[in-house]
Design a protein around this motif. Structure first.
Motif, mmCIF file in Angstrom:
data_model
loop_
_atom_site.group_PDB
_atom_site.id
_atom_site.type_symbol
_atom_site.label_atom_id
_atom_site.label_comp_id
_atom_site.label_asym_id
_atom_site.label_seq_id
_atom_site.Cartn_x
_atom_site.Cartn_y
_atom_site.Cartn_z
ATOM 1 N N GLY A 85 0.790 -1.223 0.000
ATOM 2 C CA GLY A 85 0.000 0.000 0.000
ATOM 3 C C GLY A 85 0.824 1.276 0.000
ATOM 4 O O GLY A 85 0.269 2.369 -0.094
ATOM 5 N N ASP A 86 2.122 1.156 0.078
ATOM 6 C CA ASP A 86 3.029 2.303 0.169
ATOM 7 C C ASP A 86 2.993 3.166 -1.091
ATOM 8 O O ASP A 86 3.127 2.660 -2.210
ATOM 9 N N TRP A 87 2.856 4.464 -0.936
ATOM 10 C CA TRP A 87 2.766 5.386 -2.067
ATOM 11 C C TRP A 87 4.028 5.382 -2.929
ATOM 12 O O TRP A 87 3.973 5.339 -4.153
ATOM 13 N N ARG A 88 5.172 5.408 -2.278
ATOM 14 C CA ARG A 88 6.436 5.527 -3.004
ATOM 15 C C ARG A 88 6.686 4.304 -3.894
ATOM 16 O O ARG A 88 7.096 4.432 -5.049
ATOM 17 N N TRP A 254 2.165 13.625 -3.312
ATOM 18 C CA TRP A 254 2.013 12.331 -3.967
ATOM 19 C C TRP A 254 1.327 11.299 -3.076
ATOM 20 O O TRP A 254 0.563 10.462 -3.562
ATOM 21 N N GLN A 255 1.601 11.336 -1.788
ATOM 22 C CA GLN A 255 0.957 10.371 -0.900
ATOM 23 C C GLN A 255 -0.548 10.605 -0.868
ATOM 24 O O GLN A 255 -1.337 9.651 -0.902
ATOM 25 N N GLU A 256 -0.948 11.859 -0.814
ATOM 26 C CA GLU A 256 -2.379 12.183 -0.797
ATOM 27 C C GLU A 256 -3.053 11.717 -2.087
ATOM 28 O O GLU A 256 -4.138 11.132 -2.062
ATOM 29 N N LYS A 257 -2.396 11.971 -3.212
ATOM 30 C CA LYS A 257 -2.987 11.560 -4.491
ATOM 31 C C LYS A 257 -3.016 10.054 -4.625
ATOM 32 O O LYS A 257 -3.987 9.484 -5.142
ATOM 33 N N TRP A 258 -1.965 9.382 -4.162
ATOM 34 C CA TRP A 258 -1.944 7.921 -4.230
ATOM 35 C C TRP A 258 -3.079 7.319 -3.411
ATOM 36 O O TRP A 258 -3.733 6.359 -3.846
ATOM 37 N N ASP A 259 -3.350 7.863 -2.235
ATOM 38 C CA ASP A 259 -4.446 7.355 -1.415
ATOM 39 C C ASP A 259 -5.775 7.420 -2.171
ATOM 40 O O ASP A 259 -6.606 6.507 -2.075
#
Length: 265
Positions: A85-88, A254-259
């Motif tokens: 589930g990690d964004w990176r 990017w983390q927000e968008k990935w979620d």
């Protein structure tokens, strides 16, 4: 490392007091030296990769190697794919799938579109190493991004799991960071002990991640040589470490968008 240095917590290690440092792969120390102007405030003791694990009963080795990172977008595996589930990690592999350098993504739209395309194909976004191993061992998924050490553990248990390390595979290392205010003499003795071949190799065998020692300078056990991610050349060519300024600088956005993408929105 970069964040601690940015906060002013770093020190300058006296490398002459860490004799075993001479056996560490230069390719592992260069990322640290780049942050601290050629000096070190930490010593790496192992490395690994977040590569691709695949079930060799269902996916031939030649197919996996031919597709590389794009194996994770193989429509024939819809419903049998997994990911962390990690964004990176997901952005990294979408960059590879779209033919881009993860540390210098030029076409963000192509990358995000690739992730949106992949989400419906993924059965499970796992959240821990134990869950990763369970999904693969029980054949709930046939291919997924995976930590090389966990793949080694599955292989040791006899599961038919292969490990794919595409060019610019997401590579990482673990270190002992010496913080400001530490007794440097004591810390340097500890670091030298950790880098002694007997200690470093024992840790590698125990946790199933290769040691930071250069295998062209230090003889490795066969058990270490068989570990996924092990590089017998000691040069780590094709291994790519995340650029800290680049990734830390984009984390919030990017983390927000990935979620949102992972949720299907």
């Amino acid at each position: 490392y970069a964040r601690y240095v940015g906060l002013g917590y770093d020190v300058v290690l006296d490398e002459n007091k860490i004799p075993n440092l001479k056996n560490v792969m230069p390719a592992m120390m260069e990322p640290y030296r780049g942050v601290t102007k050629g000096k070190l405030s930490a010593v790496p003791y192992d490395y690994g990769q977040t590569g691709i694990a695949y079930n060799t009963k269902h996916i031939p080795k030649n197919k996996a190697e031919k597709l590389g990172a794009s194996l994770l977008w193989d429509k024939a595996l819809k419903g049998k794919l997994g990911s962390w589930g990690d964004w990176r990690t997901n952005i990294w592999y979408a960059a590879l799938h779209t033919g881009q350098n993860p540390n210098k993504i030029q076409d963000m739209d192509a990358m995000w579109n690739a992730l949106k395309e992949q989400v419906p194909m993924v059965k499970k976004y796992w959240g821990s190493g134990a869950e990763l191993m369970s999904l693969l061992a029980n054949e709930e998924i046939y291919a997924t991004v995976a930590w090389s050490g966990r793949v080694a553990a599955l292989q040791a248990q006899g599961h038919p799991i292969g490990f794919l390390s595409p060019h610019n595979c997401y590579s990482w290392q673990e270190c002992i960071f010496v913080m400001k205010g530490t007794d440097l003499d004591m810390a340097q003795k500890l670091l030298d002990f950790m880098l002694a071949p007997a200690a470093a190799i024992a840790v590698a065998v125990g946790q199933k991640y290769p040691p930071s020692l250069d295998p062209t300078k230090v003889s490795m056990h066969d058990e270490v040589k068989k570990l996924p991610a092990f590089d017998p050349t000691g040069k780590l060519e094709g291994y790519l470490f995340a650029d800290p300024a680049y990734w830390n600088g984009h984390q919030v956005e990017w983390q927000e968008k990935w979620d949102r993408v992972m949720a299907g929105s």
